[in-house]
Design a protein around this motif. Sequence first.
Motif, mmCIF file in Angstrom:
data_model
loop_
_atom_site.group_PDB
_atom_site.id
_atom_site.type_symbol
_atom_site.label_atom_id
_atom_site.label_comp_id
_atom_site.label_asym_id
_atom_site.label_seq_id
_atom_site.Cartn_x
_atom_site.Cartn_y
_atom_site.Cartn_z
ATOM 1 N N GLN A 105 12.720 -16.904 -26.906
ATOM 2 C CA GLN A 105 13.262 -15.566 -27.077
ATOM 3 C C GLN A 105 14.025 -15.485 -28.392
ATOM 4 O O GLN A 105 14.851 -16.343 -28.699
ATOM 5 C CB GLN A 105 14.181 -15.217 -25.905
ATOM 6 C CG GLN A 105 14.594 -13.759 -25.876
ATOM 7 C CD GLN A 105 15.095 -13.352 -24.504
ATOM 8 O OE1 GLN A 105 14.808 -13.987 -23.512
ATOM 9 N NE2 GLN A 105 15.840 -12.263 -24.468
ATOM 10 N N GLY A 106 13.711 -14.458 -29.185
ATOM 11 C CA GLY A 106 14.362 -14.290 -30.469
ATOM 12 C C GLY A 106 13.602 -14.883 -31.631
ATOM 13 O O GLY A 106 13.916 -14.583 -32.790
ATOM 14 N N ALA A 148 10.392 -14.429 -32.355
ATOM 15 C CA ALA A 148 9.549 -13.340 -32.865
ATOM 16 C C ALA A 148 9.394 -12.345 -31.729
ATOM 17 O O ALA A 148 9.640 -12.666 -30.567
ATOM 18 C CB ALA A 148 8.192 -13.854 -33.341
ATOM 19 N N LEU A 149 8.978 -11.126 -32.057
ATOM 20 C CA LEU A 149 8.805 -10.113 -31.025
ATOM 21 C C LEU A 149 7.800 -10.566 -29.977
ATOM 22 O O LEU A 149 8.005 -10.367 -28.774
ATOM 23 C CB LEU A 149 8.356 -8.788 -31.658
ATOM 24 C CG LEU A 149 8.098 -7.637 -30.672
ATOM 25 C CD1 LEU A 149 9.353 -7.329 -29.863
ATOM 26 C CD2 LEU A 149 7.618 -6.398 -31.423
ATOM 27 N N ARG A 150 6.713 -11.202 -30.438
ATOM 28 C CA ARG A 150 5.700 -11.688 -29.500
ATOM 29 C C ARG A 150 6.292 -12.721 -28.549
ATOM 30 O O ARG A 150 6.067 -12.678 -27.334
ATOM 31 C CB ARG A 150 4.544 -12.302 -30.286
ATOM 32 C CG ARG A 150 3.435 -12.902 -29.433
ATOM 33 C CD ARG A 150 2.394 -13.567 -30.309
ATOM 34 N NE ARG A 150 2.970 -14.732 -30.969
ATOM 35 C CZ ARG A 150 2.840 -15.978 -30.515
ATOM 36 N NH1 ARG A 150 2.154 -16.202 -29.427
ATOM 37 N NH2 ARG A 150 3.378 -16.988 -31.154
ATOM 38 N N ASP A 151 7.074 -13.669 -29.090
ATOM 39 C CA ASP A 151 7.687 -14.697 -28.252
ATOM 40 C C ASP A 151 8.668 -14.080 -27.257
ATOM 41 O O ASP A 151 8.678 -14.434 -26.068
ATOM 42 C CB ASP A 151 8.421 -15.713 -29.132
ATOM 43 C CG ASP A 151 7.474 -16.629 -29.870
ATOM 44 O OD1 ASP A 151 7.659 -17.846 -29.769
ATOM 45 O OD2 ASP A 151 6.545 -16.137 -30.535
ATOM 46 N N THR A 152 9.509 -13.184 -27.742
ATOM 47 C CA THR A 152 10.503 -12.551 -26.870
ATOM 48 C C THR A 152 9.839 -11.817 -25.724
ATOM 49 O O THR A 152 10.257 -11.927 -24.559
ATOM 50 C CB THR A 152 11.376 -11.586 -27.686
ATOM 51 O OG1 THR A 152 12.107 -12.329 -28.667
ATOM 52 C CG2 THR A 152 12.355 -10.842 -26.793
ATOM 53 N N THR A 153 8.782 -11.067 -26.039
ATOM 54 C CA THR A 153 8.068 -10.320 -25.005
ATOM 55 C C THR A 153 7.413 -11.263 -24.004
ATOM 56 O O THR A 153 7.440 -11.011 -22.788
ATOM 57 C CB THR A 153 6.996 -9.410 -25.638
ATOM 58 O OG1 THR A 153 7.627 -8.542 -26.580
ATOM 59 C CG2 THR A 153 6.291 -8.587 -24.587
ATOM 60 N N GLN A 171 10.076 -12.633 -21.628
ATOM 61 C CA GLN A 171 10.516 -11.600 -20.684
ATOM 62 C C GLN A 171 9.467 -11.330 -19.617
ATOM 63 O O GLN A 171 9.783 -11.243 -18.418
ATOM 64 C CB GLN A 171 10.842 -10.314 -21.448
ATOM 65 C CG GLN A 171 12.052 -10.442 -22.361
ATOM 66 C CD GLN A 171 12.248 -9.224 -23.239
ATOM 67 O OE1 GLN A 171 11.358 -8.369 -23.367
ATOM 68 N NE2 GLN A 171 13.408 -9.116 -23.881
ATOM 69 N N GLN A 172 8.209 -11.200 -20.027
ATOM 70 C CA GLN A 172 7.143 -10.908 -19.071
ATOM 71 C C GLN A 172 6.894 -12.099 -18.145
ATOM 72 O O GLN A 172 6.550 -11.915 -16.975
ATOM 73 C CB GLN A 172 5.862 -10.535 -19.813
ATOM 74 C CG GLN A 172 5.919 -9.192 -20.522
ATOM 75 C CD GLN A 172 6.171 -8.039 -19.566
ATOM 76 O OE1 GLN A 172 5.503 -7.921 -18.534
ATOM 77 N NE2 GLN A 172 7.146 -7.199 -19.893
#
Length: 302
Positions: free
Chosen positions: A270-271, A273-278, A281-282
């Motif tokens: 998390q944090g 990249a946007l892809r990693d963070t998403t 979370q998912q």
Amino acid sequence: MAVDPKHASANGRTRSPRPQTSHRDVADELRARIRSGELRPGQRMPTQARLSDEFGVERGVVRQALRILQGEHLLTNVSKGSPATVAADPVSALTGPGAPPQPTMVALGPRIGSAFAAGHVEIDALCLTAVSLTLAIGEPLRQIHAGRLKPAKVDVRVLLPSRDIHLAFPAAVDDTGTDRLRLRWLAQRNAQGRVLRHNLLALRATHGIDVHVTFRALPFTPPVKLYLLNGVEALFAYYTVTRRAEEIDHEFLEMYDARGIQSMLFAFEQGAALRDTTFVQQSHLWFDSLWETISSELVLTS
């Protein structure tokens, strides 16, 4: 048709030959030696001829293995000439940001160890058995007993397949040995789960750590494995099903199986990249949805 005696069992049935050592097997072993420190940073590797003799393979297989490790930035100077050299900072190559996917047996331990540096350790796992997780937790437990780590709280949740389902794998190719395979899997699932639970709960008495370990059962065979660490990291791997033979009760049995400790583990933070963070979370949403809906109580008995 003539049968090679070494592939014939006592009851006359034909046995499949043992699988040969592949370049990936060689790479896995050498990677483990680098990670353990047996092969030190800057150290020259044994010659390809010596490695070929040690593993009983052709030199081409050794060269393929060395190139894999060079691509992972664990080795330098890989060529047909002089021996390769262990990278100056192999630990960073194995576990640092941007590290390539690694087999579960290589990658999971350092990630779990880092997670135990937190005051509140939270681990959620979805897997076929708890063998990889049990092995990975061994080192941080040793660090705790040595006084080098002291989390205040540890919460572990594990989702495993139910004993009541028909497993997609491991399963016998011709179904005649499927019951034996299921019983062996069940014994392993329960034994690993009990060891994991015992080792973690022992931290209460020995170090006063607030520990909670919970297992629940899934109504399906998971095609992937997932580890969620401290709410900020997701480690994901596919169970790659292969056909192989193994000796069980003095007879070689053809089966469909997936070796989880060899599954390539992809890390998402998390944090980062946007892809990693998403993805992190998912993954939490997916795990929680299974835990709170279709999973059921799991008792680690045969």
